[in-house]
Design a protein around this motif. Structure first.
Motif, short mmCIF file in Angstrom:
data_model
loop_
_atom_site.label_atom_id
_atom_site.label_comp_id
_atom_site.label_asym_id
_atom_site.label_seq_id
_atom_site.Cartn_x
_atom_site.Cartn_y
_atom_site.Cartn_z
N GLU A 74 25.72 57.22 33.64
CA GLU A 74 26.80 57.86 32.89
C GLU A 74 28.11 57.87 33.69
N VAL A 75 28.00 58.17 34.98
CA VAL A 75 29.20 58.22 35.83
C VAL A 75 29.80 56.82 35.98
N LEU A 76 28.92 55.84 36.24
CA LEU A 76 29.40 54.47 36.42
C LEU A 76 30.08 53.95 35.16
N GLU A 77 29.47 54.20 34.02
CA GLU A 77 30.07 53.75 32.76
C GLU A 77 31.38 54.47 32.49
N GLY A 78 31.46 55.72 32.90
CA GLY A 78 32.70 56.47 32.71
C GLY A 78 33.85 55.85 33.46
N VAL A 79 33.59 55.39 34.68
CA VAL A 79 34.64 54.75 35.47
C VAL A 79 35.07 53.43 34.83
N VAL A 80 34.08 52.65 34.40
CA VAL A 80 34.39 51.36 33.78
C VAL A 80 35.21 51.55 32.51
N ALA A 86 42.77 52.38 30.79
CA ALA A 86 44.03 52.46 31.54
C ALA A 86 44.75 51.12 31.61
N THR A 87 43.98 50.05 31.62
CA THR A 87 44.60 48.73 31.79
C THR A 87 44.92 48.06 30.46
N GLN A 88 44.47 48.65 29.35
CA GLN A 88 44.75 48.00 28.06
C GLN A 88 46.10 48.40 27.48
N VAL A 89 46.75 49.40 28.09
CA VAL A 89 48.07 49.82 27.60
C VAL A 89 49.09 48.72 27.86
N GLN A 90 49.79 48.35 26.81
CA GLN A 90 50.83 47.34 26.94
C GLN A 90 52.08 47.98 27.55
N VAL A 91 52.39 47.57 28.77
CA VAL A 91 53.53 48.15 29.47
C VAL A 91 54.77 47.31 29.21
N GLY A 114 40.29 61.02 37.28
CA GLY A 114 39.18 61.95 37.16
C GLY A 114 37.83 61.27 37.24
N ALA A 115 37.71 60.10 36.61
CA ALA A 115 36.45 59.35 36.65
C ALA A 115 36.13 58.91 38.07
N LEU A 116 37.13 58.49 38.81
CA LEU A 116 36.91 58.09 40.21
C LEU A 116 36.47 59.28 41.06
N SER A 117 37.06 60.43 40.80
CA SER A 117 36.67 61.63 41.55
C SER A 117 35.21 61.96 41.33
N ARG A 118 34.76 61.85 40.08
CA ARG A 118 33.35 62.13 39.78
C ARG A 118 32.44 61.11 40.44
#
Length: 207
Positions: A74-80, A86-91, A114-118
């Motif tokens: 669950e934690v690993l999938e949360g990070v992925v 985060a990377t799909q946002v068109q900047v 937050g996901a990285l912290s967990r």
């Protein structure tokens, strides 16, 4: 025989007047708004650069953790998932003057933090993983990147503060109203600091 000039006399006088007035315009802040706008955009580019650096590190980090803590699914999938979001946002440059687009960008990056912290909290339960050299190297890179993000965000906030102030204060407000009419205030970070702090990193020293 008289040579035909490419400009009329009145045009030449206007060009000469503009040329002579340039130093005066510069001295009274004529160039302040475009200069500070470019500085803020450059600072924003550095913010994006550091976020991308973090995103590039995450796949290797996840794979390394997965080798030791595969059942922490669950934690690993949360990070992925957070990284993908985060990377799909068109900047685009328009994002800087679009409050809604900027808010979405901020929230996605905060969720990834937050996901990285967990993930790093889970690692505390795996002594062998904490001592793994690959993991230690990734941790060190991640910690350095989080610090760079913090510095880049600080520099961007300051650059935007100066630019936005120039749009509202004299004498540059005159140029904003009569010359740079398309200049708009840029968005700045408003997420609480505790949501954007670097993940706690433990280098396996038993602490």
């Amino acid at each position: 025989m008289r040579l035909a000039l490419p400009f009329s006399r009145s045009s030449l006088r206007a060009l000469l007047a503009i040329f002579l007035a340039l130093p005066l315009l510069s001295a009274c802040g004529f160039n302040t708004i475009p200069t500070q706008e470019e500085q803020a955009k450059a600072a924003w580019s550095e913010v994006l650069n550091q976020y991308q650096r973090r995103a590039d590190l995450i796949p290797n980090l996840v794979q390394t953790v997965k080798g030791y803590a595969s059942h922490e699914r669950e934690v690993l999938e949360g990070v992925v998932e957070a990284r993908a979001k985060a990377t799909q946002v068109q900047v685009s440059p328009d994002m800087l003057t679009d409050p809604e687009a900027f808010r979405v960008f901020q929230e996605n990056q905060a969720q990834l933090t937050g996901a990285l912290s967990r993930l790093l909290a889970v690692v505390e339960n795996y002594p062998d993983l904490k001592a793994n050299q690959n993991f230690l190297a990734l941790q060190a890179q991640l910690e350095g990147t989080e610090n760079r993000i913090a510095v880049a965000r600080r520099d961007y906030i300051e650059a935007v503060r100066q630019y936005n102030t120039s749009l509202r204060t004299f004498p540059t407000i005159l140029w904003a109203n009569f010359w740079y009419t398309d200049a708009r205030p840029m968005q700045t970070f408003t997420i609480a600091d505790e949501n954007m702090q670097a993940p706690q990193v433990n280098f396996g020293n038993g602490g």
